[in-house]
Design an enzyme around this catalytic site. Structure first.
Site, PDB file in Angstrom:
ATOM      1  N   ASP A 234     -66.880  -6.942 114.958  1.00  0.00           N
ATOM      2  CA  ASP A 234     -68.294  -7.210 114.750  1.00  0.00           C
ATOM      3  C   ASP A 234     -69.120  -6.558 115.850  1.00  0.00           C
ATOM      4  O   ASP A 234     -68.652  -6.369 116.979  1.00  0.00           O
ATOM      5  CB  ASP A 234     -68.559  -8.721 114.747  1.00  0.00           C
ATOM      6  CG  ASP A 234     -67.925  -9.407 113.551  1.00  0.00           C
ATOM      7  OD1 ASP A 234     -67.624  -8.716 112.565  1.00  0.00           O
ATOM      8  OD2 ASP A 234     -67.739 -10.633 113.613  1.00  0.00           O
ATOM      9  N   ARG A 235     -70.367  -6.237 115.524  1.00  0.00           N
ATOM     10  CA  ARG A 235     -71.243  -5.569 116.486  1.00  0.00           C
ATOM     11  C   ARG A 235     -71.346  -6.348 117.796  1.00  0.00           C
ATOM     12  O   ARG A 235     -71.336  -5.768 118.887  1.00  0.00           O
ATOM     13  CB  ARG A 235     -72.630  -5.395 115.861  1.00  0.00           C
ATOM     14  CG  ARG A 235     -73.638  -4.691 116.747  1.00  0.00           C
ATOM     15  CD  ARG A 235     -74.938  -4.463 116.001  1.00  0.00           C
ATOM     16  NE  ARG A 235     -75.892  -3.700 116.785  1.00  0.00           N
ATOM     17  CZ  ARG A 235     -77.045  -3.233 116.315  1.00  0.00           C
ATOM     18  NH1 ARG A 235     -77.376  -3.456 115.053  1.00  0.00           N
ATOM     19  NH2 ARG A 235     -77.858  -2.540 117.080  1.00  0.00           N
TER      20      ARG A 235
END
Length: 471
Positions: A234-235
């Protein structure tokens, strides 16, 4: 018709076998052929067409790679790995992309649209292995045409002018390149392992200017091959991230990740690939350790646009995916926080975040998607005087990133989820064995590599704050 088709298939396979045995030919059959997908980059290719001199570049004879079979062999430690079947990827487009990773995808598609990709035509009288350039008969091939072993594709010779990827030409900032390379944990002929920083997107999307799949060429020097993503983070998640340096190593790594999930669901084992995450959660789990088995399903929110994952009974719909997570409490803190170690046995999107929030009832600090309610009454902790002042400094980094802030002393803490360690097989050595002349490959003694990524600054600061408060 059946007899004719059988005859054509026989001659094509004979052509592939002849190409593998003649020393002047560039490629061998099986994985050895697929592994030399950079034939066009090196310039060691054949030109043909006496009637129109030097018009065509000849690609290696099609010899399909069964990446799944190779992954199973590596995962199981046994022999095998050479696939005889073409599988679902045996299209002309797939083979051109494999042999010419330096060519932009848009250019390859354009070549097919303009009918500039040709295929050798083999009949009962002539095979491509013993035909002279003047005798070769080339026919147009479409992108979706399926190939059989021995098929040879031809591209226009002037395609060499596009040997440098378009993405590589865009980046000339030395500071940005140095920053990306400072993230490297490990680099060999097959893979690159980095410590992905918090806030850096892995893949592009709406509103994302810089992502690792776009910036990947900056990890290489004078290479026409662009590193490819093997998995995702995930970012806002940080930690160990693996990229494949070649199409072959990437395909096998993809298959190993799939095998890991399949094996975990089948018998609970996860020997070949292991990942360990560290997370700071709000609250305390009821048990110090355990195995979470909670299927996940995607739901659309009330606005009709946003999506999220949630725990669902897997008996009602085919869209539900089984998900397994092992957890262990590292330390419980007096202020109501808990440090956890998380071991995902399957690799589902947002798996750890959903399992922590909905199954354990302890959402991850900084996870406003799955733990918004727990953050509504958020109260930052004071920073003890004993904290090193260097840890409190905020710095701007390339690509719009920042270092500093985001700890539990902030009004809006950053996500406290980090991929701390990954253990995986030595893919570089495995590929060397697969490319050898030995047809029975043994991976029982294949070394396992362990990669560790230090915690990001905001999580280290939270650790020091909680340690000081607990004294």
């Amino acid at each position: 018709m059946a007899a004719r088709a059988a005859a054509l298939l026989f001659f094509r396979r004979r052509a592939a076998a002849a190409a593998a045995t003649k020393p002047q030919q560039r490629c061998a059959a099986g994985l050895a052929t697929a592994a030399r997908h950079d034939a066009l980059d090196s310039g060691d290719f054949a030109r043909c067409g006496e009637g129109s001199k030097n018009r065509w570049v000849e690609l290696p004879p099609f010899a399909p790679l069964d990446a799944n079979a190779a992954a199973r062999a590596i995962s199981g430690g046994g022999g095998g790995g050479r696939g005889d079947g073409a599988g679902s990827d045996a299209t002309a487009l797939w083979w051109v992309r494999r042999c010419c990773p330096n060519l932009p995808a848009s250019l390859v598609q354009k070549l097919f649209r303009q009918r500039k990709v040709k295929k050798n035509f083999v009949n009962a009288e002539t095979s491509s292995s013993d035909a002279s350039p003047k005798q070769l008969r080339l026919r147009r091939v479409s992108a979706k045409d399926e190939l059989v072993p021995g098929d040879i594709l031809f591209l226009p010779v002037n395609i060499q002018e596009s040997s440098i990827p378009e993405k590589t030409k865009k980046f000339g900032n030395g500071k940005e390149r140095d920053f990306l390379r400072s993230l490297e944990i490990h680099k060999d002929k097959a893979i690159i392992v980095i410590n992905k920083p918090h806030g850096m997107a892995v893949q592009g999307g709406v509103g994302i200017k810089n992502s690792l799949d776009i910036l990947a060429p900056m990890f290489e020097d004078n290479s026409s091959d662009v590193p490819r993503l093997v998995h995702r983070l995930d970012r806002d998640c940080s930690g160990v991230l693996v990229l494949g340096r070649t199409q072959l190593s990437t395909s096998i790594m993809h298959a190993i990740f799939r095998e890991k999930t399949a094996d975990a669901l089948a018998d609970g084992t996860q020997q070949v690939l292991q990942r360990k995450y560290v997370a700071l959660v709000i609250g305390r789990p009821r048990h110090p350790k355990g195995l979470l088995s909670a299927p996940l399903a995607k739901v659309v929110l009330d606005d009709g646009k946003s999506e999220r994952l949630t725990v669902r009974d897997g008996s009602n719909t085919a869209s539900v995916q089984d998900a397994l997570t092992e957890y262990c409490v590292i330390e419980s803190c007096a202020e109501g926080y808990t440090w956890l170690e998380l071991f995902p046995r399957t690799g589902r999107k947002h798996q750890l975040r959903v399992h922590c929030a909905e199954v354990l009832g302890t959402p991850i600090v900084g996870d406003y998607k799955y733990g918004r309610q727990a953050h509504q009454n958020w109260t930052p902790l004071p920073i003890p005087r004993t904290i090193d002042a260097e840890m409190l400094k905020k710095r701007k980094l390339p690509f719009g990133l920042a270092q500093g802030g985001g700890s539990i002393a902030e009004e809006e803490p950053q996500l406290h989820l980090h991929c701390k360690q990954m253990i995986l097989p030595d893919i570089s050595t495995a590929l060397q064995r697969l490319q050898s002349s030995d047809t029975n490959h043994d991976f029982a003694d294949l070394e396992k590599l362990s990669f560790v990524a230090p915690l990001p600054l905001h999580m280290r600061l939270s650790w020091e704050i909680l340690k000081a408060v607990s004294k």
